[in-house]
Design an enzyme around this catalytic site. Sequence first.
Site, PDB file in Angstrom:
ATOM      1  N   GLU A 165      53.904  26.628  53.844  1.00 25.05           N
ATOM      2  CA  GLU A 165      53.446  27.062  55.179  1.00 25.05           C
ATOM      3  C   GLU A 165      53.982  28.414  55.633  1.00 25.05           C
ATOM      4  O   GLU A 165      53.889  28.763  56.805  1.00 25.05           O
ATOM      5  CB  GLU A 165      53.764  25.993  56.238  1.00 25.05           C
ATOM      6  N   TYR A 167      57.188  29.438  55.544  1.00 28.61           N
ATOM      7  CA  TYR A 167      58.579  29.423  55.992  1.00 28.61           C
ATOM      8  C   TYR A 167      59.476  30.085  54.929  1.00 28.61           C
ATOM      9  O   TYR A 167      58.984  30.580  53.920  1.00 28.61           O
ATOM     10  CB  TYR A 167      59.020  27.994  56.298  1.00 28.61           C
ATOM     11  N   ARG A 215      58.082  19.938  49.629  1.00 31.68           N
ATOM     12  CA  ARG A 215      56.732  20.271  50.094  1.00 31.68           C
ATOM     13  C   ARG A 215      56.417  21.683  49.619  1.00 31.68           C
ATOM     14  O   ARG A 215      56.958  22.668  50.116  1.00 31.68           O
ATOM     15  CB  ARG A 215      56.620  20.174  51.612  1.00 31.68           C
ATOM     16  N   HIS A 253      51.044  29.605  58.119  1.00 33.79           N
ATOM     17  CA  HIS A 253      50.667  29.572  59.529  1.00 33.79           C
ATOM     18  C   HIS A 253      49.957  30.849  59.957  1.00 33.79           C
ATOM     19  O   HIS A 253      49.193  30.843  60.918  1.00 33.79           O
ATOM     20  CB  HIS A 253      51.902  29.339  60.401  1.00 33.79           C
ATOM     21  N   GLN A 340      43.806  18.852  70.171  1.00 31.57           N
ATOM     22  CA  GLN A 340      44.057  19.039  71.601  1.00 31.57           C
ATOM     23  C   GLN A 340      45.340  18.369  72.080  1.00 31.57           C
ATOM     24  O   GLN A 340      45.993  18.876  72.995  1.00 31.57           O
ATOM     25  CB  GLN A 340      42.869  18.518  72.416  1.00 31.57           C
TER      26      GLN A 340
END
Length: 666
Positions: A165, A167, A215, A253, A340
């Site tokens: 992601e 990081y 991961r 991201h 949401q």
Amino acid sequence: MRHRHLLSPITLRGVALPNRMIMGSMHLGFEGLPDAWPRLADFYAERARGGIGLIVTGGVAPNPQGSFGPDGTVLTSEAELPGHRLVTQAVHAQGGRIIMQILHCGRYSRAADIVAPSPLRAPINSQAPRELSDAEIERTIADFARCARLAVQAGYDGVEVMASEGYLINEFLALRTNKRTDRWGGDLHGRMRFLVEIVRAVRAALGERAMMSVRLSMIDLVEDGLAADEVVAVARAIEAEGCDLINSGIGWHEARVPTIAHTVPQGAWAWATARVKAMVGIPVAASNRIKTADLAESLIAEGQCDMVSMARPLLADPAFAAKVAAGETEAINACIGCNQGCLDPIFTGGAATCLVNPRAGREGEFQSRRPCETQRVAVVGGGPAGMACALEAARRGHDVALFDAAQELGGQFILARAVPGKEEYLATPAYYAQALKKVGVELHLGRPATARDLAPYGRIVLATGIRPRRLDLPGADHPMVVGYEDILSGRKRAGARVAILGSGGIGFDVALYLVGEDHETDFNAEWGIDRAFTARGGLAEPVAPPPARRAITMLQRKADRPGAALGKTTGWIHKAHLQRHHVDMLAGVAYRRIDDKGLHITVNGEERLVEADTVIVCIGQEPRRDLADELKALGREVQLIGGARDASKLDALAAFEEGTRLGLAL
């Protein structure tokens, strides 16, 4: 057995897990609050009670520099163990297994002093990192090991090392963010040294009995990300160092490719996981947009993965795994991929919950208790607020009837099914239909409720929803003027030149519907995803859509940018899609009149004509309260919820919560 592969046990590092389902890591947004640990304990205990095979916590930083920010969770000393022990004890008391994710945010951190392999600012962070020195890298590796050792002391069954992601660890792996020329950079051997040494140190700290997952990014979806063969090489390297499970991460991201929104096809990334699974000997878990038991079963049965990681489906229904085991998948409250309740609040400083399950993250707050006195309750309106209220009231023992003029439950959710990507929204009314039947709610559908119908009931709840606001403009009665409900329901078709008045959520839904009506979109082609993985990061040149068959113009009175009020994590996706399809968007517009030529407007002081065959009105809503006024005139007390109470915006998140709270309070 229908889901025999998904329900088959698996052993990791000598720990027997009852099934192949993992609750993947999610940052919940209340980790830094005063009541964080009891809330986390309640949250994870409910998922363990629901039968999930393995839980992975939200990210815990190994040092302050790696935290999400000032309120981020850090584990650096024994003084911080009591809170973690609340969580592990609660999970183990329910027979569950839980591992702690160790995550260093790197250049994504909001901490005071952020670090990275190279001093390159992330496009999603205003703060630039400084470059880690060689000594600091060694200390960071030791910090990961210390964090893992403390996790075992806290009672976790192991740890997951976060290496995807975008990081810190992912930043070391990729040429995009690692410009070093020392032993921590350069070729792949140098760039993966940081991860390899972390895995080696963590394995030693855990000992032989605790599980270790990594991961790993299966596809970075950014320029100069890992190449296909590099992903496999990294996977093999961490396997050799004692990793027990490789969990899939998809995209950074900062990637401009959607990875988990409802616009992403279900199971869209399983192919990337399958590439790695074929090349290693340890279990590999697939993740992202896996939300049904049938899909999870097929992925494992076909050999694309060994386990499935599902985070948000466990927000929507913590008993997901237990219902699969019981053969009751139709009773699962499905995640609809809306973002949401979960992701949007996280990116705006809030706490995660779930649109279709308001209890998520607030398990201790939403308690269902038998009422002192059972009552006959009438709920009028079968949209989100009405369905939620009726279900909770009936579960508590009230005698409940639900009335709706429509032939089916769902309210505005029924309109949503026409919007490309939102077809799965229908899972929610389907879930409520069976759940309401199970608890004995009487359904009266297909005609409006009258005051006479409601006379036998002691409590009346009106969730009658909204009606579209009428357009007050010369020419508003022109035949070309239609409401959004007429278009989304299919009662009327739009012409070749369309003006959409309003650029809120409904306006965007209508535009997406019209674009989708013209032709289908290939997700991989539109977003430039190369399934052959021939270029770094797995990116290709996006394929331009065919020429538009409609000319669509969206307009709004507000001067701010169209779509500004859409969801933080999905709005950019919808806007990019419409822009690719040449949908014009105008802001700061004054509407003047409608005639045979189209819509006459003023924008930036200039009079203009938007030529149109169809003008679609999406200018807001008004509460539908006719029945409330009639009942009050008869001296009856009513309670208004959902859009009937406040129609300032269509807010299913608020409606489900309001209905649930009232159902629990009646």
